[in-house]
Design an enzyme around this catalytic site. Sequence first.
Site, PDB file in Angstrom:
ATOM      1  N   SER A  21      52.388  13.683  92.230  1.00  0.00           N
ATOM      2  CA  SER A  21      51.259  12.766  92.351  1.00  0.00           C
ATOM      3  C   SER A  21      51.763  11.482  92.980  1.00  0.00           C
ATOM      4  CB  SER A  21      50.684  12.526  90.961  1.00  0.00           C
ATOM      5  OG  SER A  21      49.744  11.478  90.979  1.00  0.00           O
ATOM      6  N   LYS A  67      53.599   9.461  89.737  1.00  0.00           N
ATOM      7  CA  LYS A  67      53.973   8.074  90.037  1.00  0.00           C
ATOM      8  C   LYS A  67      55.272   7.918  90.832  1.00  0.00           C
ATOM      9  CE  LYS A  67      51.676   5.011  87.240  1.00  0.00           C
ATOM     10  NZ  LYS A  67      51.364   4.133  86.130  1.00  0.00           N
ATOM     11  N   THR A 101      44.488   1.830  76.412  1.00  0.00           N
ATOM     12  CA  THR A 101      43.711   1.647  75.186  1.00  0.00           C
ATOM     13  C   THR A 101      43.848   0.229  74.652  1.00  0.00           C
ATOM     14  OG1 THR A 101      43.853   3.969  74.599  1.00  0.00           O
ATOM     15  CG2 THR A 101      43.488   2.451  72.779  1.00  0.00           C
ATOM     16  N   ASP A 119      51.005   8.466  78.314  1.00  0.00           N
ATOM     17  CA  ASP A 119      50.588   7.774  79.546  1.00  0.00           C
ATOM     18  C   ASP A 119      51.239   8.341  80.797  1.00  0.00           C
ATOM     19  OD1 ASP A 119      49.128   6.125  77.881  1.00  0.00           O
ATOM     20  OD2 ASP A 119      50.730   4.631  77.727  1.00  0.00           O
ATOM     21  N   GLU A 120      51.531   9.620  80.798  1.00  0.00           N
ATOM     22  CA  GLU A 120      52.184  10.254  81.949  1.00  0.00           C
ATOM     23  C   GLU A 120      51.213  10.447  83.111  1.00  0.00           C
ATOM     24  OE1 GLU A 120      52.095  11.522  78.893  1.00  0.00           O
ATOM     25  OE2 GLU A 120      54.142  11.721  78.134  1.00  0.00           O
ATOM     26  N   ARG A 180      53.568  -1.946  79.027  1.00  0.00           N
ATOM     27  CA  ARG A 180      54.440  -0.817  78.686  1.00  0.00           C
ATOM     28  C   ARG A 180      55.867  -1.174  79.061  1.00  0.00           C
ATOM     29  NH1 ARG A 180      50.368   3.087  81.879  1.00  0.00           N
ATOM     30  NH2 ARG A 180      48.770   3.362  80.302  1.00  0.00           N
ATOM     31  N   GLN A 194      48.906  11.753  73.923  1.00  0.00           N
ATOM     32  CA  GLN A 194      50.258  11.223  73.669  1.00  0.00           C
ATOM     33  C   GLN A 194      51.303  12.065  74.422  1.00  0.00           C
ATOM     34  OE1 GLN A 194      48.144  11.578  70.462  1.00  0.00           O
ATOM     35  NE2 GLN A 194      47.326   9.759  71.398  1.00  0.00           N
ATOM     36  N   GLY A 244      44.402   6.957  75.835  1.00  0.00           N
ATOM     37  CA  GLY A 244      43.616   6.358  76.915  1.00  0.00           C
ATOM     38  C   GLY A 244      43.944   7.152  78.159  1.00  0.00           C
ATOM     39  N   HIS A 245      43.026   7.990  78.608  1.00  0.00           N
ATOM     40  CA  HIS A 245      43.276   8.876  79.747  1.00  0.00           C
ATOM     41  C   HIS A 245      42.474   8.377  80.947  1.00  0.00           C
ATOM     42  CE1 HIS A 245      44.606  12.402  76.939  1.00  0.00           C
ATOM     43  NE2 HIS A 245      45.327  11.321  76.805  1.00  0.00           N
ATOM     44  N   LYS A 277      48.021  12.307  82.240  1.00  0.00           N
ATOM     45  CA  LYS A 277      47.346  13.547  81.823  1.00  0.00           C
ATOM     46  C   LYS A 277      45.888  13.566  82.281  1.00  0.00           C
ATOM     47  CE  LYS A 277      48.528  12.491  77.594  1.00  0.00           C
ATOM     48  NZ  LYS A 277      49.496  11.402  77.811  1.00  0.00           N
TER      49      LYS A 277
HETATM   50  P1  GDP Z   1      47.437   9.448  80.312  1.00  0.00           P
HETATM   51  O1  GDP Z   1      47.299   8.779  78.994  1.00  0.00           O
HETATM   52  O2  GDP Z   1      48.562  10.417  80.341  1.00  0.00           O
HETATM   53  O3  GDP Z   1      46.158  10.049  80.834  1.00  0.00           O
HETATM   54  O4  GDP Z   1      47.855   8.294  81.351  1.00  0.00           O
HETATM   55  P2  GDP Z   1      47.194   6.830  81.447  1.00  0.00           P
HETATM   56  O5  GDP Z   1      45.870   6.953  82.067  1.00  0.00           O
HETATM   57  O6  GDP Z   1      47.290   6.120  80.151  1.00  0.00           O
HETATM   58  O7  GDP Z   1      48.248   6.115  82.391  1.00  0.00           O
HETATM   59  C1  GDP Z   1      48.543   6.592  83.664  1.00  0.00           C
HETATM   60  C2  GDP Z   1      48.241   5.476  84.666  1.00  0.00           C
HETATM   61  O8  GDP Z   1      48.841   5.779  85.896  1.00  0.00           O
HETATM   62  C3  GDP Z   1      46.757   5.330  84.954  1.00  0.00           C
HETATM   63  O9  GDP Z   1      46.477   3.994  85.248  1.00  0.00           O
HETATM   64  C4  GDP Z   1      46.583   6.203  86.181  1.00  0.00           C
HETATM   65  O10 GDP Z   1      45.466   5.801  86.974  1.00  0.00           O
HETATM   66  C5  GDP Z   1      47.851   5.947  86.913  1.00  0.00           C
HETATM   67  N1  GDP Z   1      48.368   7.050  87.731  1.00  0.00           N
HETATM   68  C6  GDP Z   1      48.308   8.388  87.516  1.00  0.00           C
HETATM   69  N2  GDP Z   1      49.017   9.054  88.440  1.00  0.00           N
HETATM   70  C7  GDP Z   1      49.523   8.124  89.273  1.00  0.00           C
HETATM   71  C8  GDP Z   1      50.382   8.187  90.424  1.00  0.00           C
HETATM   72  O11 GDP Z   1      50.832   9.237  90.847  1.00  0.00           O
HETATM   73  N3  GDP Z   1      50.720   6.989  90.992  1.00  0.00           N
HETATM   74  C9  GDP Z   1      50.259   5.796  90.546  1.00  0.00           C
HETATM   75  N4  GDP Z   1      50.644   4.696  91.169  1.00  0.00           N
HETATM   76  N5  GDP Z   1      49.461   5.708  89.465  1.00  0.00           N
HETATM   77  C10 GDP Z   1      49.117   6.851  88.828  1.00  0.00           C
HETATM   78  P1  IMO Z   2      47.934   8.787  75.658  1.00  0.00           P
HETATM   79  O1  IMO Z   2      47.158  10.026  75.259  1.00  0.00           O
HETATM   80  C1  IMO Z   2      51.094   5.956  74.768  1.00  0.00           C
HETATM   81  C2  IMO Z   2      51.840   5.107  70.533  1.00  0.00           C
HETATM   82  C3  IMO Z   2      51.510   3.722  70.030  1.00  0.00           C
HETATM   83  C4  IMO Z   2      52.535   3.580  68.930  1.00  0.00           C
HETATM   84  C5  IMO Z   2      52.616   4.988  68.341  1.00  0.00           C
HETATM   85  C6  IMO Z   2      51.768   5.189  67.103  1.00  0.00           C
HETATM   86  O2  IMO Z   2      47.117   7.803  76.410  1.00  0.00           O
HETATM   87  O3  IMO Z   2      49.188   9.170  76.347  1.00  0.00           O
HETATM   88  P2  IMO Z   2      49.155   5.407  66.668  1.00  0.00           P
HETATM   89  O4  IMO Z   2      48.007   4.500  67.022  1.00  0.00           O
HETATM   90  O5  IMO Z   2      49.040   6.782  67.258  1.00  0.00           O
HETATM   91  O6  IMO Z   2      49.421   5.447  65.209  1.00  0.00           O
HETATM   92  O7  IMO Z   2      50.435   4.716  67.344  1.00  0.00           O
HETATM   93  O8  IMO Z   2      52.155   5.844  69.366  1.00  0.00           O
HETATM   94  N1  IMO Z   2      50.718   5.796  71.204  1.00  0.00           N
HETATM   95  C7  IMO Z   2      50.632   5.990  72.523  1.00  0.00           C
HETATM   96  N2  IMO Z   2      51.448   5.561  73.523  1.00  0.00           N
HETATM   97  N3  IMO Z   2      50.024   6.740  75.038  1.00  0.00           N
HETATM   98  C8  IMO Z   2      49.243   7.185  74.037  1.00  0.00           C
HETATM   99  O9  IMO Z   2      48.257   8.088  74.257  1.00  0.00           O
HETATM  100  C9  IMO Z   2      49.497   6.785  72.722  1.00  0.00           C
HETATM  101  N4  IMO Z   2      48.914   7.008  71.529  1.00  0.00           N
HETATM  102  C10 IMO Z   2      49.681   6.419  70.608  1.00  0.00           C
HETATM  103  O10 IMO Z   2      51.666   2.748  71.043  1.00  0.00           O
HETATM  104  O11 IMO Z   2      53.792   3.297  69.489  1.00  0.00           O
HETATM  105 MG    MG Z   3      47.226   6.839  78.208  1.00  0.00          MG
END
Ligand code: GDP
Ligand code: IMO
Ligand code: MG
Length: 426
Positions: free
Chosen positions: A413, A332, A301, A13-14, A306, A225, A40-41, A16
Amino acid sequence: MAIDLLLGLQWGDEGKGKIVDVLTKKYDIIARFQGGPNAGHTLEFDGIKHVLHTIPSGIFHPTATNLVGNGVVIDPVIFKQELDNLAPFDIDINTSLLVSRKAHLILPTHRLLDAASELAKGKAKIGSTLKGIGPTYMDKTGRNGIRVGDIELASWKTRYQALRDKHLAMVANMNVNLEYDMDSLDKAFFEAIDFLKTNISFVDSEQFLSVAQKEGKHILAEGAQGSLLDIDFGTYPFVTSSNTTAAGACTGLGVAPNKIGEVYGIFKAYTTRVGSGPFPTELFDEIGETMGRVGHEFGATTGRSRRCGWLDLVALKYAVEVNGVTQLMMMKGDVLSGFDTLNVCVSYDYRGQNIQHLPYSLNAEEVEPQYTSLPGWEEDLTKMRSEDELPKTFMDYVAFIEAYVETPIKIVSVGPDRNQTIFRSS
Ligand code: GDP
Ligand code: IMO
Ligand code: MG
């Protein structure tokens, strides 16, 4: 032409999805190499937020080809749902989306096994997303899995039934209370399979990429991940079931190591984790609560909140080294506006020693993070669009991280939207 990689360096959830979307204009092909619908991207532009689980994050760019690689595990039901969500956006999925025949399928009973395994573990549960990821990769390495290419063969339904029945017997053996309606699960699965067979092009993806490379196409591999969830290098057993690190791109796409170019490592200016497992810099106070609220830290997802904490530079440096990161992206930073001081973890006290590397175990009883405090910034960063607008204390925070991990931060960002992205020239 070398293939560039984009990888999460923390516990996922960085951001990506956002950055892949931003970078796609430079690339012809975006290729996902591991994970599945546990990911969940999130992408945001034109006031609309999109969440992708299996589909690569370049899908909104009309000229890009998006490839789901052999290392990915695909749940046809979720995949179809994702495609349905894209219907209003005029995307020609027939040409812009390709799926590897060697990718493995998540069966409905893999999801049941995931749920049963978590129930059986009780308090020791992994906190899985319950998408069937672990059981599907187990069947892959156990050589029992069903691959996308198999559904083009006449005999595949017999294999499906045998595997499904084996899974159901395993669930029954686990003595957990799990309710399900197998007929409706089967029905949804086969409907989704028929939809995919009719609408999606299946390819021999390693061959496709090999030709594309020779033709000089620009290719970006998209990780899911993060490094601390890697099956080998993460906080085992609280990890996912694939290699989320750079090596995973080689096996998940069929790309040779000497064909890899830039390795973009992406991290948040603080740390989050969803699910169970150790997290040395986790905050249980108002500061952590503020990070979660301002950063909207809820899983894309599962919707779970978090856990939040300070930036852990020991863990970040480890991830930079394991992946061979060549440039960093810090996400962030805007969420940290308003804190007087910011702590960053620079070492651990571990088994009576002060160390600067990630030890075998990150268990809370053994690891005591040691911090350096840096001055914070008051300014709202979200409207800033160039490096020279950013406050000095923010740039000092960036410089401190760069010096510690010995890698340049090329993008910062300052918000979720495509436009809230600052490319640094220096
Ligand atoms: P991913 O799994 O690495 O693609 O990241 P996620 O989408 O799960 O989580 C990142 C969250 O941070 C999402 O809700 C994005 O819309 C949000 N986001 C991404 N970059 C920034 C940022 O620079 N600032 C803020 N406030 N939100 C951000
Ligand atoms: P993105 O791509 C954050 C975590 C789950 C759990 C562990 C194992 O959005 O960054 P799993 O369902 O893979 O067997 O779960 O990994 N996890 C994630 N945490 N972002 C994800 O994907 C994740 N995918 C799995 O919460 O701790
Ligand atoms: Mg994510």
